[in-house]
Design a protein around this motif. Structure first.
Motif, PDB file in Angstrom:
ATOM      1  N   LEU A 106     -35.684  47.448 -40.071  1.00  0.00           N
ATOM      2  CA  LEU A 106     -37.030  47.468 -40.644  1.00  0.00           C
ATOM      3  C   LEU A 106     -37.384  48.916 -40.954  1.00  0.00           C
ATOM      4  CD1 LEU A 106     -39.746  46.128 -41.417  1.00  0.00           C
ATOM      5  CD2 LEU A 106     -40.488  46.528 -39.043  1.00  0.00           C
ATOM      6  N   ILE A 107     -37.557  49.239 -42.243  1.00  0.00           N
ATOM      7  CA  ILE A 107     -37.969  50.577 -42.647  1.00  0.00           C
ATOM      8  C   ILE A 107     -39.478  50.583 -42.831  1.00  0.00           C
ATOM      9  CG2 ILE A 107     -37.721  52.424 -44.335  1.00  0.00           C
ATOM     10  CD1 ILE A 107     -35.048  51.267 -45.142  1.00  0.00           C
ATOM     11  N   ASP A 108     -40.113  51.551 -42.212  1.00  0.00           N
ATOM     12  CA  ASP A 108     -41.575  51.724 -42.277  1.00  0.00           C
ATOM     13  C   ASP A 108     -41.870  53.117 -42.830  1.00  0.00           C
ATOM     14  OD1 ASP A 108     -44.368  52.136 -41.533  1.00  0.00           O
ATOM     15  OD2 ASP A 108     -43.616  53.029 -39.675  1.00  0.00           O
ATOM     16  N   PHE A 109     -42.391  53.188 -44.052  1.00  0.00           N
ATOM     17  CA  PHE A 109     -42.815  54.479 -44.601  1.00  0.00           C
ATOM     18  C   PHE A 109     -44.261  54.712 -44.188  1.00  0.00           C
ATOM     19  CE2 PHE A 109     -39.208  53.588 -47.361  1.00  0.00           C
ATOM     20  CZ  PHE A 109     -38.594  54.828 -47.423  1.00  0.00           C
ATOM     21  N   TRP A 110     -44.528  55.886 -43.611  1.00  0.00           N
ATOM     22  CA  TRP A 110     -45.855  56.134 -43.044  1.00  0.00           C
ATOM     23  C   TRP A 110     -46.291  57.577 -43.237  1.00  0.00           C
ATOM     24  CZ3 TRP A 110     -47.193  58.941 -38.359  1.00  0.00           C
ATOM     25  CH2 TRP A 110     -46.109  59.648 -37.792  1.00  0.00           C
ATOM     26  N   SER A 111     -47.576  57.807 -42.997  1.00  0.00           N
ATOM     27  CA  SER A 111     -48.168  59.142 -43.006  1.00  0.00           C
ATOM     28  C   SER A 111     -49.279  59.174 -41.980  1.00  0.00           C
ATOM     29  CB  SER A 111     -48.734  59.473 -44.394  1.00  0.00           C
ATOM     30  OG  SER A 111     -49.609  60.595 -44.336  1.00  0.00           O
ATOM     31  N   SER A 112     -49.509  60.335 -41.393  1.00  0.00           N
ATOM     32  CA  SER A 112     -50.570  60.443 -40.387  1.00  0.00           C
ATOM     33  C   SER A 112     -51.954  60.255 -40.991  1.00  0.00           C
ATOM     34  CB  SER A 112     -50.487  61.806 -39.688  1.00  0.00           C
ATOM     35  OG  SER A 112     -50.693  62.850 -40.609  1.00  0.00           O
ATOM     36  N   GLY A 113     -52.074  60.425 -42.312  1.00  0.00           N
ATOM     37  CA  GLY A 113     -53.360  60.244 -42.970  1.00  0.00           C
ATOM     38  C   GLY A 113     -53.618  58.822 -43.413  1.00  0.00           C
ATOM     39  N   CYS A 114     -52.711  57.906 -43.091  1.00  0.00           N
ATOM     40  CA  CYS A 114     -52.821  56.495 -43.486  1.00  0.00           C
ATOM     41  C   CYS A 114     -53.287  55.676 -42.286  1.00  0.00           C
ATOM     42  CB  CYS A 114     -51.461  56.017 -44.013  1.00  0.00           C
ATOM     43  SG  CYS A 114     -51.259  54.233 -44.106  1.00  0.00           S
ATOM     44  N   GLY A 115     -54.543  55.225 -42.311  1.00  0.00           N
ATOM     45  CA  GLY A 115     -55.112  54.465 -41.201  1.00  0.00           C
ATOM     46  C   GLY A 115     -54.306  53.234 -40.819  1.00  0.00           C
TER      47      GLY A 115
ATOM     48  N   LYS B 219     -31.588  42.696 -31.742  1.00  0.00           N
ATOM     49  CA  LYS B 219     -31.387  42.201 -33.112  1.00  0.00           C
ATOM     50  C   LYS B 219     -31.929  43.126 -34.188  1.00  0.00           C
ATOM     51  CE  LYS B 219     -31.758  37.255 -31.915  1.00  0.00           C
ATOM     52  NZ  LYS B 219     -32.503  35.999 -32.241  1.00  0.00           N
ATOM     53  N   LEU B 220     -32.807  44.061 -33.800  1.00  0.00           N
ATOM     54  CA  LEU B 220     -33.559  44.822 -34.800  1.00  0.00           C
ATOM     55  C   LEU B 220     -33.557  46.314 -34.506  1.00  0.00           C
ATOM     56  CD1 LEU B 220     -35.646  44.756 -37.242  1.00  0.00           C
ATOM     57  CD2 LEU B 220     -37.424  44.600 -35.478  1.00  0.00           C
ATOM     58  N   ASN B 221     -33.301  47.101 -35.535  1.00  0.00           N
ATOM     59  CA  ASN B 221     -33.512  48.553 -35.487  1.00  0.00           C
ATOM     60  C   ASN B 221     -34.700  48.895 -36.379  1.00  0.00           C
ATOM     61  OD1 ASN B 221     -31.476  49.737 -33.801  1.00  0.00           O
ATOM     62  ND2 ASN B 221     -29.945  49.183 -35.348  1.00  0.00           N
ATOM     63  N   ILE B 222     -35.694  49.578 -35.835  1.00  0.00           N
ATOM     64  CA  ILE B 222     -36.843  50.019 -36.638  1.00  0.00           C
ATOM     65  C   ILE B 222     -36.684  51.503 -36.919  1.00  0.00           C
ATOM     66  CG2 ILE B 222     -39.344  50.282 -36.749  1.00  0.00           C
ATOM     67  CD1 ILE B 222     -39.607  47.965 -34.795  1.00  0.00           C
ATOM     68  N   VAL B 223     -36.947  51.908 -38.151  1.00  0.00           N
ATOM     69  CA  VAL B 223     -36.956  53.331 -38.482  1.00  0.00           C
ATOM     70  C   VAL B 223     -38.221  53.636 -39.273  1.00  0.00           C
ATOM     71  CG1 VAL B 223     -35.460  52.902 -40.493  1.00  0.00           C
ATOM     72  CG2 VAL B 223     -35.761  55.228 -39.633  1.00  0.00           C
ATOM     73  N   SER B 224     -39.055  54.483 -38.715  1.00  0.00           N
ATOM     74  CA  SER B 224     -40.260  54.940 -39.404  1.00  0.00           C
ATOM     75  C   SER B 224     -39.917  56.244 -40.116  1.00  0.00           C
ATOM     76  CB  SER B 224     -41.403  55.152 -38.407  1.00  0.00           C
ATOM     77  OG  SER B 224     -41.855  53.919 -37.889  1.00  0.00           O
ATOM     78  N   ILE B 225     -40.143  56.282 -41.423  1.00  0.00           N
ATOM     79  CA  ILE B 225     -39.826  57.466 -42.217  1.00  0.00           C
ATOM     80  C   ILE B 225     -41.124  58.090 -42.695  1.00  0.00           C
ATOM     81  CG2 ILE B 225     -38.621  58.369 -44.236  1.00  0.00           C
ATOM     82  CD1 ILE B 225     -36.664  56.048 -44.006  1.00  0.00           C
TER      83      ILE B 225
END
Length: 391
Positions: free
Chosen positions: A283-292, A311-317
């Protein structure tokens, strides 16, 4: 001889009492037709993230900030009043260093076009672009206020009442697009005859965004020509690289196709690739600290990482710069992979971009894209991931 001694003493005393350099800057505002007790906020920009650093209350049309800079680097700032229904969801832009005195004046609540005078050359450059389109920007802000009002009405309206509201909103958005095109023409005209500076580059990125998101945008070739006029060194800057991927989009990932990969780094500086996570769902999660919503999703991702650890690898980018990313990661620790390619929205994000964040992509254990979606609501990730992993 005595006269010389007295003169020396006089000069010494003068030196002792001479004013010391100020370690702060001041922002003084005088505005009309703004209600007393209106709260105005000052934000400091760090990359694309704005952090509130001070507030003041407008009394008698006046407000005042006295701020120590974050560092020796010039502060990029914005003034906003987003919780008031009488202010558009926009901000006034300004720049300041220690010792600067900035004067802000306005005739109404259309804050984006308040007039600003200060020491920083960026202020003069920004105001020059505003002056070319001040009436258009005022119209744009009026349009924004009307849209916000309709959206607010729609929250409590019945299904039948929402039909005309949607028609009004569609009409306003069409008008907004036309206003933006007129503003674009003015900006392009000035850019063609101006030297490249920080404001020029910021405008280029904004124009490139119009090319990307507006169908039949009439100035695409003009914007490409502006980009092509940059030197190779200028093209390596973050803003130019982001403009490039909007003008010349890279191959976008699609369901059923191989995932896109890149050099990604953890907080310790170690290099990683998505390929090393194969063997489990990713699961790829694109995020920013300014995104509520991005921040709101963190606890739920923690639950998923625990529930489906086999079963799952999460990566926040992160799309933030290194400093902002590191600070945000301390404030919102993650127990899963937390990586960054240090390229903002010009790197791997551009290949997965769906028009905003939070932005999710689910990938099979074999590295094939299964599904992409955008936005977060409580429980939405558990439901979506559960549909795949409980099979």
């Amino acid at each position: 001889m005595k006269a010389i001694k007295y003169l020396g003493l006089t000069l010494l005393l003068a030196g002792c009492t001479s004013p010391q350099p100020k370690d702060y800057y001041e922002i003084v505002g005088e505005v009309k037709n703004v209600e007393d007790s209106t709260i105005i906020k000052l934000f400091r920009q760090d990359g694309k993230v704005g952090r509130s650093i001070a507030t003041d209350t407008i009394i008698g049309g006046k407000f005042h900030f006295k701020i120590k800079p974050d560092s020796l680097v010039k502060d990029e700032l914005s003034l906003g009043c987003h919780r008031s229904k009488k202010f558009p969801s926009m901000s006034a832009q300004l720049w300041a260093s220690a010792g600067d005195y900035i004067k802000v004046t306005g005739e109404n609540t259309l804050i984006y076009t308040w007039k600003i005078k200060g020491n920083a050359p960026e202020i003069a450059a920004w105001q020059a672009y505003l002056n070319d389109s001040r009436d258009l920007w005022d119209e744009y802000q009026q349009n924004d206020l009307l849209q916000n009002n309709i959206i607010e009405q729609g929250r409590t309206a019945s299904e039948e009442e929402r039909i005309p509201l949607k028609q009004q909103l569609d009409s306003l958005r069409l008008a907004e697009k036309k206003i933006e095109e007129l503003i674009s023409a003015n900006e392009i005209r000035r850019m063609k005859k101006s030297e490249v500076d920080a404001i020029w580059m910021d405008k280029l990125r904004g124009l490139a965004m119009c090319v990307k998101y507006y169908k039949d945008y009439p100035y695409k070739e003009d914007v490409i020509a502006l980009y092509n006029s940059l030197t190779e060194e200028q093209k390596q800057t973050e803003l130019a690289q982001e403009a490039y991927v909007m003008l010349f989009p890279p191959q976008h990932v699609e369901a059923g196709k191989e995932m896109a990969d890149a050099d990604l780094f953890d907080l310790q500086g170690n290099k990683h690739h998505l390929a090393e996570l194969k063997g489990k769902y990713i699961l790829i999660d694109f995020w920013s600290s300014g995104c509520g919503p991005c921040i709101m999703a963190i606890p739920e991702m923690g639950e998923l990482a625990s529930t489906y650890k086999d079963k799952l690898n999460i990566v926040s980018i992160s799309t933030d710069n290194k400093n902002v990313w590191e600070r945000a990661s301390k404030e919102h620790p993650m127990t899963w992979n937390n990586w960054n390619d240090m390229k903002g929205q010009a790197g791997i994000y551009a290949q997965y971009d769906q028009g905003g964040i939070p932005n999710y992509t689910l990938i099979s254990p074999e590295g094939i894209v299964l599904e992409q979606w955008m936005g977060y609501g409580e429980g939405s990730l558990k439901k979506k991931i559960g549909e795949y992993l409980k099979k």
